[in-house]
Design a protein around this motif. Structure first.
Motif, PDB file in Angstrom:
ATOM      1  N   LEU A   1       0.840  -1.199   0.000  1.00  0.00           N
ATOM      2  CA  LEU A   1       0.000   0.000   0.000  1.00  0.00           C
ATOM      3  C   LEU A   1       0.875   1.249   0.000  1.00  0.00           C
ATOM      4  CD1 LEU A   1      -2.777  -1.014   2.576  1.00  0.00           C
ATOM      5  CD2 LEU A   1      -2.968  -0.893   0.083  1.00  0.00           C
ATOM      6  N   GLY A   2       0.476   2.230  -0.784  1.00  0.00           N
ATOM      7  CA  GLY A   2       1.230   3.466  -0.850  1.00  0.00           C
ATOM      8  C   GLY A   2       2.561   3.334  -1.547  1.00  0.00           C
ATOM      9  N   ALA A   3       2.702   2.340  -2.411  1.00  0.00           N
ATOM     10  CA  ALA A   3       3.975   2.114  -3.094  1.00  0.00           C
ATOM     11  C   ALA A   3       4.365   3.318  -3.943  1.00  0.00           C
ATOM     12  CB  ALA A   3       3.886   0.867  -3.966  1.00  0.00           C
ATOM     13  N   THR A   4       5.626   3.629  -3.941  1.00  0.00           N
ATOM     14  CA  THR A   4       6.195   4.713  -4.744  1.00  0.00           C
ATOM     15  C   THR A   4       7.308   4.135  -5.616  1.00  0.00           C
ATOM     16  OG1 THR A   4       7.743   5.268  -2.967  1.00  0.00           O
ATOM     17  CG2 THR A   4       5.642   6.473  -3.024  1.00  0.00           C
ATOM     18  N   PRO A   5       7.728   4.856  -6.645  1.00  0.00           N
ATOM     19  CA  PRO A   5       8.776   4.331  -7.525  1.00  0.00           C
ATOM     20  C   PRO A   5      10.036   3.963  -6.752  1.00  0.00           C
ATOM     21  CG  PRO A   5       7.733   6.239  -8.521  1.00  0.00           C
ATOM     22  CD  PRO A   5       7.208   6.157  -7.136  1.00  0.00           C
ATOM     23  N   LEU A   6      10.588   2.807  -7.084  1.00  0.00           N
ATOM     24  CA  LEU A   6      11.817   2.336  -6.463  1.00  0.00           C
ATOM     25  C   LEU A   6      13.045   2.628  -7.312  1.00  0.00           C
ATOM     26  CD1 LEU A   6      10.544  -1.177  -5.290  1.00  0.00           C
ATOM     27  CD2 LEU A   6      10.628   0.942  -3.966  1.00  0.00           C
ATOM     28  N   VAL A   7      12.804   3.111  -8.526  1.00  0.00           N
ATOM     29  CA  VAL A   7      13.882   3.380  -9.466  1.00  0.00           C
ATOM     30  C   VAL A   7      13.816   4.848  -9.876  1.00  0.00           C
ATOM     31  CG1 VAL A   7      14.876   2.768 -11.703  1.00  0.00           C
ATOM     32  CG2 VAL A   7      13.789   1.008 -10.298  1.00  0.00           C
ATOM     33  N   PRO A   8      14.917   5.580  -9.841  1.00  0.00           N
ATOM     34  CA  PRO A   8      14.892   6.989 -10.258  1.00  0.00           C
ATOM     35  C   PRO A   8      14.420   7.134 -11.705  1.00  0.00           C
ATOM     36  CG  PRO A   8      16.950   6.462  -9.135  1.00  0.00           C
ATOM     37  CD  PRO A   8      16.256   5.169  -9.363  1.00  0.00           C
ATOM     38  N   GLY A   9      13.605   8.159 -11.920  1.00  0.00           N
ATOM     39  CA  GLY A   9      13.125   8.443 -13.265  1.00  0.00           C
ATOM     40  C   GLY A   9      11.863   7.718 -13.653  1.00  0.00           C
ATOM     41  N   VAL A  10      11.379   6.805 -12.816  1.00  0.00           N
ATOM     42  CA  VAL A  10      10.140   6.082 -13.116  1.00  0.00           C
ATOM     43  C   VAL A  10       8.957   6.942 -12.681  1.00  0.00           C
ATOM     44  CG1 VAL A  10       8.773   4.035 -12.554  1.00  0.00           C
ATOM     45  CG2 VAL A  10      11.246   3.839 -12.901  1.00  0.00           C
ATOM     46  N   PRO A  11       7.916   7.058 -13.509  1.00  0.00           N
ATOM     47  CA  PRO A  11       6.779   7.896 -13.124  1.00  0.00           C
ATOM     48  C   PRO A  11       6.014   7.314 -11.947  1.00  0.00           C
ATOM     49  CG  PRO A  11       6.300   6.679 -15.130  1.00  0.00           C
ATOM     50  CD  PRO A  11       7.762   6.477 -14.853  1.00  0.00           C
ATOM     51  N   ASP A  12       5.260   8.169 -11.273  1.00  0.00           N
ATOM     52  CA  ASP A  12       4.420   7.683 -10.179  1.00  0.00           C
ATOM     53  C   ASP A  12       3.440   6.641 -10.701  1.00  0.00           C
ATOM     54  OD1 ASP A  12       5.649   9.329  -8.360  1.00  0.00           O
ATOM     55  OD2 ASP A  12       4.197  10.963  -8.599  1.00  0.00           O
ATOM     56  N   PRO A  13       3.187   5.606  -9.908  1.00  0.00           N
ATOM     57  CA  PRO A  13       2.347   4.513 -10.406  1.00  0.00           C
ATOM     58  C   PRO A  13       0.870   4.892 -10.459  1.00  0.00           C
ATOM     59  CG  PRO A  13       2.922   4.124  -8.117  1.00  0.00           C
ATOM     60  CD  PRO A  13       3.692   5.338  -8.545  1.00  0.00           C
ATOM     61  N   GLN A  14       0.174   4.311 -11.411  1.00  0.00           N
ATOM     62  CA  GLN A  14      -1.274   4.339 -11.459  1.00  0.00           C
ATOM     63  C   GLN A  14      -1.803   3.125 -10.684  1.00  0.00           C
ATOM     64  OE1 GLN A  14      -2.981   6.928 -12.898  1.00  0.00           O
ATOM     65  NE2 GLN A  14      -0.904   7.765 -13.139  1.00  0.00           N
ATOM     66  N   PRO A  15      -3.066   3.151 -10.245  1.00  0.00           N
ATOM     67  CA  PRO A  15      -3.582   2.012  -9.471  1.00  0.00           C
ATOM     68  C   PRO A  15      -3.385   0.667 -10.164  1.00  0.00           C
ATOM     69  CG  PRO A  15      -5.104   3.858  -9.331  1.00  0.00           C
ATOM     70  CD  PRO A  15      -4.044   4.257 -10.322  1.00  0.00           C
ATOM     71  N   ASN A  16      -3.559   0.627 -11.486  1.00  0.00           N
ATOM     72  CA  ASN A  16      -3.416  -0.638 -12.209  1.00  0.00           C
ATOM     73  C   ASN A  16      -1.982  -1.149 -12.233  1.00  0.00           C
ATOM     74  OD1 ASN A  16      -6.101  -1.083 -12.857  1.00  0.00           O
ATOM     75  ND2 ASN A  16      -5.976   0.057 -14.772  1.00  0.00           N
ATOM     76  N   ASP A  17      -1.027  -0.265 -11.945  1.00  0.00           N
ATOM     77  CA  ASP A  17       0.379  -0.676 -11.944  1.00  0.00           C
ATOM     78  C   ASP A  17       0.744  -1.476 -10.705  1.00  0.00           C
ATOM     79  OD1 ASP A  17       0.700   0.727 -14.327  1.00  0.00           O
ATOM     80  OD2 ASP A  17       1.345   2.560 -13.296  1.00  0.00           O
ATOM     81  N   LEU A  18      -0.111  -1.456  -9.702  1.00  0.00           N
ATOM     82  CA  LEU A  18       0.254  -1.991  -8.395  1.00  0.00           C
ATOM     83  C   LEU A  18      -0.457  -3.282  -8.037  1.00  0.00           C
ATOM     84  CD1 LEU A  18       0.203   1.380  -6.402  1.00  0.00           C
ATOM     85  CD2 LEU A  18       2.143   0.282  -7.547  1.00  0.00           C
TER      86      LEU A  18
END
Length: 253
Positions: free
Chosen positions: A122-139
């Motif tokens: 929950l509340g996941a954020t990008p773990l790699v620099p330069g990756v855009p913020d995730p959309q709900p379907n990405d998680l």
């Protein structure tokens, strides 16, 4: 031609106003009656008294599980009686047993590969620099992710596959609704575990060679979706004990 200003609009007629008012009240009465008839005395603005869809699905899933256990027991009785009075010679009996193993209705033992997929925290954020913020379907895990793993394992020479606690057969369909898995009448939530009996090294190579899985692994690295692969020295997959009826859709005339 210039649009008329508010002051130049003609005044509505009194009769028209009365007719419109009566129509509004009539329509409101119809809506109230329809709402009452639909709710049958229940406050439809709140779903507290009403069983939720997810609860209904899980209740039906539990019923299906009970019925499948009963069906498996009866099928075992039928098979036992059929063996006693079949009149088949040993070679014919071995041929039928081989068909049962190929169809997935008999237990299967051997070394295996375990694959587990899970939603991101929950509340996941990008773990790699330069990756855009995730959309709900990405998680969340999607149907195509599970299907990609199953397909790769079959291609890697799996002799049998179990998803969660169910054995797959030729007519099994891996389907997801939202972030839940619906498999052969039962409902499951992540994490999803897939176990394949076969040569672990060959199965692992097939996973690594799958373009769909490589795409999934990008999301694992970017947002923390769950991915675990492990080897089991000896696993026994249960035989499929559900219905073997083939169902299909056809256009109505």
């Amino acid at each position: 031609m210039d649009a008329p200003t508010p002051s130049s609009r003609p005044a509505p007629r009194t009769v028209a106003l009365r007719t419109l008012t009566a129509g509004v009240f009539a329509l409101a009465g119809l809506i109230f009656w329809t709402s009452f008839d639909t709710a049958k005395g229940v406050d439809i603005r709140s779903d507290d008294p009403l069983p939720k869809l997810s609860d209904n699905v899980r209740l039906q899933s539990a019923r299906n599980r009970t019925l499948e256990h009963q069906l498996a027991s009866m099928r075992g009785d039928v098979d036992r009686l059929a063996r006693q009075g079949s009149g088949l010679d040993p070679a014919e009996r071995r041929g039928i047993d081989a068909l049962g193993k190929a169809a997935g209705t008999d237990p299967l033992a051997g070394p295996a590969l375990d694959v587990t997929l899970n939603d991101a925290p929950l509340g996941a954020t990008p773990l790699v620099p330069g990756v855009p913020d995730p959309q709900p379907n990405d998680l969340v895990i999607h149907q195509q992710d599970l299907q990609a793993v199953v397909n790769a394992l079959w291609q890697g020479g799996a002799r049998g596959i179990r998803v969660m606690d169910q054995r797959l057969i030729a007519t099994s369909a891996v389907r997801c609704v939202g972030n839940t898995l619906i498999l052969q009448g039962r409902v499951y939530s992540p994490p999803y575990r897939i176990t394949a009996v076969g040569d672990p090294d060959g199965l692992r190579r097939a996973l690594n060679a799958s373009p769909a899985i490589q795409n999934y692994l990008q999301y694992v690295r970017a947002y923390g979706l769950g991915w675990q692969v492990g080897t089991e020295h000896s696993v026994t997959l249960p035989g499929y004990d559900g219905s073997t009826d083939l169902r299909y859709a056809q256009p109505s005339s």
